[in-house]
Design an enzyme around this catalytic site. Structure first.
Site, PDB file in Angstrom:
ATOM      1  N   VAL A 267      37.899  44.258  37.056  1.00 28.57           N
ATOM      2  CA  VAL A 267      38.993  43.470  37.861  1.00 28.57           C
ATOM      3  C   VAL A 267      40.179  44.238  37.913  1.00 28.57           C
ATOM      4  O   VAL A 267      40.726  44.379  39.102  1.00 28.57           O
ATOM      5  CB  VAL A 267      39.169  41.935  37.231  1.00 28.57           C
ATOM      6  CG1 VAL A 267      40.313  41.373  37.859  1.00 28.57           C
ATOM      7  CG2 VAL A 267      37.979  41.127  37.174  1.00 28.57           C
TER       8      VAL A 267
ATOM      9  N   ASP B 150      31.172  29.775  30.530  1.00 29.00           N
ATOM     10  CA  ASP B 150      32.148  30.833  31.463  1.00 29.00           C
ATOM     11  C   ASP B 150      32.689  29.509  32.275  1.00 29.00           C
ATOM     12  O   ASP B 150      33.887  29.098  32.742  1.00 29.00           O
ATOM     13  CB  ASP B 150      31.764  31.684  32.067  1.00 29.00           C
ATOM     14  CG  ASP B 150      32.378  32.265  33.202  1.00 29.00           C
ATOM     15  OD1 ASP B 150      33.152  33.124  32.931  1.00 29.00           O
ATOM     16  OD2 ASP B 150      32.257  31.841  34.312  1.00 29.00           O
TER      17      ASP B 150
ATOM     18  N   GLY C  58      33.147  39.777  40.857  1.00 26.72           N
ATOM     19  CA  GLY C  58      33.148  40.879  41.640  1.00 26.72           C
ATOM     20  C   GLY C  58      34.419  41.723  41.802  1.00 26.72           C
ATOM     21  O   GLY C  58      35.570  41.064  41.770  1.00 26.72           O
TER      22      GLY C  58
ATOM     23  N   GLY D 237      36.935  33.561  41.196  1.00 32.47           N
ATOM     24  CA  GLY D 237      36.975  35.071  41.670  1.00 32.47           C
ATOM     25  C   GLY D 237      37.715  35.163  42.663  1.00 32.47           C
ATOM     26  O   GLY D 237      39.004  35.204  42.720  1.00 32.47           O
TER      27      GLY D 237
ATOM     28  N   LYS E 186      36.607  27.542  33.095  1.00 29.42           N
ATOM     29  CA  LYS E 186      37.203  27.534  34.548  1.00 29.42           C
ATOM     30  C   LYS E 186      37.119  26.132  34.702  1.00 29.42           C
ATOM     31  O   LYS E 186      38.222  25.491  35.520  1.00 29.42           O
ATOM     32  CB  LYS E 186      36.026  28.052  35.641  1.00 29.42           C
ATOM     33  CG  LYS E 186      35.926  29.531  35.294  1.00 29.42           C
ATOM     34  CD  LYS E 186      34.860  30.158  36.068  1.00 29.42           C
ATOM     35  CE  LYS E 186      34.782  31.888  36.133  1.00 29.42           C
ATOM     36  NZ  LYS E 186      33.626  32.322  36.317  1.00 29.42           N
TER      37      LYS E 186
END
Ligand code: HSE
Length: 391
Positions: free
Chosen positions: A11, A185, A286, A118, A189
């Site tokens: 990132v 995860d 990504g 993301g 979130k």
């Protein structure tokens, strides 16, 4: 505005590349990394003080993994009045209240859109919706790795282990993929999204979670026989001031929106009194998508300058987190286990599995723990009623 980036991995490196291509008034002065890559000697440092103690750096982008040293560095940046944008869901989730208090005390902006979804502008639009509206429910897919696995198992008939290894090679799974496949995860979130939506601090441990570690090809065949598709689903709703939240594998009818989300994409919906149901989907992981989301938050902060603090999340909600007694989310569950499901809970069967009476997610977690002692491969999934996809 001169910025420092903590982290040069997926990132952090992605954000650096995006700024190199689209500077938008941002200048990366220093990047913190464990090692200095060849060719980046002037830019990359291994000493955090070169960012945290540099008065020229007004904005810090944080893209480290885990709680420490990220929390120490970010706290120090905020204490020095530097604005912070973080992609670190574990740290934001654990220290949500503390970080917002520090930012308010020191007049610093704090943003974290890349920490959930993301590359999708999810949290920023959730906050924007709240300016003149009341959010009552959130629902969707916020973990790319598990979506990739469930999608490949269903559409290609592949086995869990093989697809998990593929997501690790592609760099989507966390360093320890347990965080993905055990639902942790998505749990973080979910907690971050719920904290914003309802203005109350929701901790990860407040969100009951079931993962997909034990899902098998046989389960996927059973789902198909039931006319269902499995997705790891985040669900949050507020009923009469009580907020219920959970993360669990959910068996959905094929026409529901989440079933058309493939590979590593995420899809998250909010329902609000005025706006109705709004859906956001796109790449949930990504380097380039998540890096660009970090840069978008940086651009917003640079545009606001000293006023950036005024746009921080304020925890002033009146809702309470529902305990089990007032949990409004309740579904029957698919249960495959060698352990004995209490007969009074059984309402039917699906292949080798049982279907239970409606349970709260917390009751389902307790049932899973009990069955897991007898059978480590136990798998549970909620069976959602038809039409619930259109909250
Ligand atoms: N491991 C995470 C996922 C990365 O698969 O969604 C993005 O947060």
């Amino acid at each position: 505005m001169k910025v420092g980036i903590l982290g040069n991995g997926n990132v952090g490196g992605g954000a650096r590349t995006v700024i190199a291509r689209h500077p938008c008034g941002l200048e990366v002065k220093k990047v913190l990394a464990r090692h200095i890559p060849a060719g980046l000697e002037g830019l990359v440092t291994t000493d955090p003080a070169e960012i945290l103690e540099d008065p020229e750096i007004e904005l810090v982008g944080e893209a480290l993994n885990g709680l420490e040293p990220a929390y120490t560095y970010v706290s120090e940046a905020l204490r020095r009045g530097k604005h912070v944008v973080s992609a670190n869901k574990a740290m934001i989730c654990r220290y949500f209240t503390e970080l917002h208090a520090l930012a308010a005390e020191h007049g610093a902006g704090l943003r974290f859109t890349p920490s959930a979804g993301g590359g999708i502008p999810w949290l920023v639009n959730l906050r924007r919706t709240l300016r003149c509206d009341r959010v009552t429910a959130l629902r969707g897919i916020l973990n790319g790795t598990t979506n990739y696995i469930l999608d490949a198992m269903q559409t290609q008939g592949r086995c869990f282990e093989e697809v998990l290894a593929e997501t690790q090679r592609m760099g989507y799974a966390e360093a320890d993929p347990s965080a993905d496949i055990d639902g942790l995860d998505a749990q973080r979130k979910c907690a971050i999204s719920a904290s914003i939506a309802f203005g109350i601090p929701v901790r990860e441990e407040d969100v009951p979670v079931l993962g997909i570690r034990s899902v098998t090809a046989e389960d996927v065949q059973n789902f198909a026989a039931m006319g269902r598709i499995c997705r790891l689903l985040v669900q949050v709703e507020e009923v009469a001031g009580a907020v219920s939240a959970c993360v669990e594998p959910a068996l959905l009818l094929p026409q529901e929106i989440e079933c058309s989300i493939h590979a590593c994409d995420n899809c998250i919906s909010l329902t609000a009194d005025e706006a109705g149901t709004l859906r956001f989907s796109g790449p949930g992981a990504g380097a380039a998508p998540t890096g660009s989301s970090l840069v978008q938050d940086m651009i917003d902060i640079a545009a606001l300058g000293k006023a950036a603090c005024a746009g921080n999340v304020v925890l002033d909600g009146k809702a309470v987190l529902g305990g089990d007694a007032i949990h409004s989310i309740r579904h029957p569950y698919y249960v495959r286990s060698q352990g004995k499901v209490p007969p009074e809970l059984v309402r039917g069967g699906a292949g080798s599995a049982k279907i239970t009476a409606p349970l709260t997610p917390q009751e389902a977690v307790q049932l899973e723990r009990k069955l897991h002692r007898r059978d480590k491969t136990t798998f549970l999934a909620a069976i959602l009623p038809s039409g619930k996809g259109n909250i």
